[in-house]
Structure formats: structure tokens, C-alpha cells
Design a protein around this motif. Structure first.
Motif, PDB file in Angstrom:
ATOM      1  N   SER A  31       3.013   7.821  -5.066  1.00  0.00           N
ATOM      2  CA  SER A  31       2.716   7.895  -3.639  1.00  0.00           C
ATOM      3  C   SER A  31       2.120   9.256  -3.301  1.00  0.00           C
ATOM      4  CB  SER A  31       3.979   7.647  -2.813  1.00  0.00           C
ATOM      5  OG  SER A  31       4.951   8.624  -3.119  1.00  0.00           O
ATOM      6  N   ASN A  34      -0.379   4.669  -4.797  1.00  0.00           N
ATOM      7  CA  ASN A  34      -1.686   4.630  -5.448  1.00  0.00           C
ATOM      8  C   ASN A  34      -1.438   4.283  -6.912  1.00  0.00           C
ATOM      9  OD1 ASN A  34      -3.165   5.486  -3.154  1.00  0.00           O
ATOM     10  ND2 ASN A  34      -2.602   7.591  -3.576  1.00  0.00           N
ATOM     11  N   VAL A  52       0.824  -1.213   0.000  1.00  0.00           N
ATOM     12  CA  VAL A  52       0.000   0.000   0.000  1.00  0.00           C
ATOM     13  C   VAL A  52       0.863   1.272   0.000  1.00  0.00           C
ATOM     14  CG1 VAL A  52      -2.006  -1.104   1.068  1.00  0.00           C
ATOM     15  CG2 VAL A  52      -0.231  -0.113   2.515  1.00  0.00           C
ATOM     16  N   SER A  53       2.077   1.146  -0.497  1.00  0.00           N
ATOM     17  CA  SER A  53       2.979   2.298  -0.506  1.00  0.00           C
ATOM     18  C   SER A  53       2.651   3.299  -1.620  1.00  0.00           C
ATOM     19  CB  SER A  53       4.429   1.832  -0.645  1.00  0.00           C
ATOM     20  OG  SER A  53       4.601   1.109  -1.848  1.00  0.00           O
ATOM     21  N   SER A  79      -6.293   2.746  -4.468  1.00  0.00           N
ATOM     22  CA  SER A  79      -5.571   3.344  -3.354  1.00  0.00           C
ATOM     23  C   SER A  79      -5.389   2.289  -2.258  1.00  0.00           C
ATOM     24  CB  SER A  79      -6.330   4.560  -2.834  1.00  0.00           C
ATOM     25  OG  SER A  79      -7.617   4.167  -2.409  1.00  0.00           O
ATOM     26  N   LYS A  80      -4.828   2.725  -1.141  1.00  0.00           N
ATOM     27  CA  LYS A  80      -4.510   1.811  -0.044  1.00  0.00           C
ATOM     28  C   LYS A  80      -5.702   0.982   0.412  1.00  0.00           C
ATOM     29  CE  LYS A  80      -0.968   4.952   1.580  1.00  0.00           C
ATOM     30  NZ  LYS A  80      -0.516   5.854   2.619  1.00  0.00           N
ATOM     31  N   ARG A 119      -5.980  -3.116   0.138  1.00  0.00           N
ATOM     32  CA  ARG A 119      -6.162  -3.963   1.336  1.00  0.00           C
ATOM     33  C   ARG A 119      -7.430  -4.806   1.221  1.00  0.00           C
ATOM     34  NH1 ARG A 119      -4.648   0.801   4.635  1.00  0.00           N
ATOM     35  NH2 ARG A 119      -2.479   0.499   5.194  1.00  0.00           N
TER      36      ARG A 119
END
Length: 118
Positions: free
Chosen positions: A46, A30, A27-28, A66-67, A71
Motif C-alpha cells: 500500500s 499496488n 484498490v487497497s 495501481s488503483k 478500476r
């Protein structure tokens, strides 16, 4: 002869980049898929300002991973085997397809298509 669908380089890179990020739960960054007058471009950043500089009246953001979405897909794929990888690729392609449909549905006059009720 089987029917084949042409996939632009930018879209292929986006699918592969997002798939890798989801598999590793990275998740570092986008991940952006941009549409510049029909040419799809993949950008990893990022920072959002980098993307803002490349978006103008001719360039639209088609998809963003995105993060949170990375996830979410990682948890839903629940694994790092080939089946999880194929599920992720299919899901990313579905997100892209939805991103391509939105302008046709929301802005039918601009895209020249008919509304779903026509």
C-alpha cells in the motif's frame, strides 16, 4: 506433445493476485512485478517506499498495477463470472509481455537485442 511455456512463480503469483484484486475491485494495494536479474518477484504494497527499498541496479520494476488500472480493468471485465476472470488473466499477461518487451525496444544496446528497424 504440446508446447508448454514455463512461468516463474513470481509471475504466476502476480497474475493471480492482480486478477483477484480486479475481480473484487480491491484498490487497497499496488501490485508490483519485479525482475531481479531474471528472477521475477511479486510484491503487494500500500506504500511505495517499501518497493523503492527493493529496487536497485540489479532489480527493475517490470509491471505495476495501481488503483487506476485495477478500476479500469474491473470496469472493462464487467462481471465476476469465469469469462471475466479469463479475460482479466489474459489482459494481465499481455501487460506483462509488454513490460518484458519495453527494455528490448528502448534499450537494445543494453539487452543485446536489435532494434525493430534492424
Amino acid at each position: 506433445m504440446g508446447s508448454q511455456k514455463y512461468i516463474q512463480k513470481g509471475e504466476k503469483e502476480f497474475v493471480n493476485g492482480v486478477t483477484r484484486a480486479v475481480m473484487e475491485c480491491d484498490v487497497s494495494n499496488n501490485h508490483y512485478l519485479l525482475n531481479a536479474s531474471g528472477v521475477l518477484t511479486y510484491i503487494v504494497s500500500s506504500r511505495n517506499p517499501r518497493v523503492r527499498l527493493q529496487v536497485n541496479s540489479e532489480t527493475k520494476v517490470l509491471c505495476v498495477f495501481s488503483k487506476g488500472l485495477i478500476r479500469d480493468f474491473h470496469e472493462k471485465a464487467s462481471g465476476t463470472d469465469d469469462l471475466a476472470k479469463q479475460w482479466i488473466k489474459r489482459a494481465v499477461r499481455d501487460v506483462i509481455a509488454h513490460g518484458k518487451d519495453v527494455p528490448r525496444i528502448v534499450y537494445p544496446a543494453l539487452t543485446g537485442s536489435k532494434t525493430p528497424t534492424d
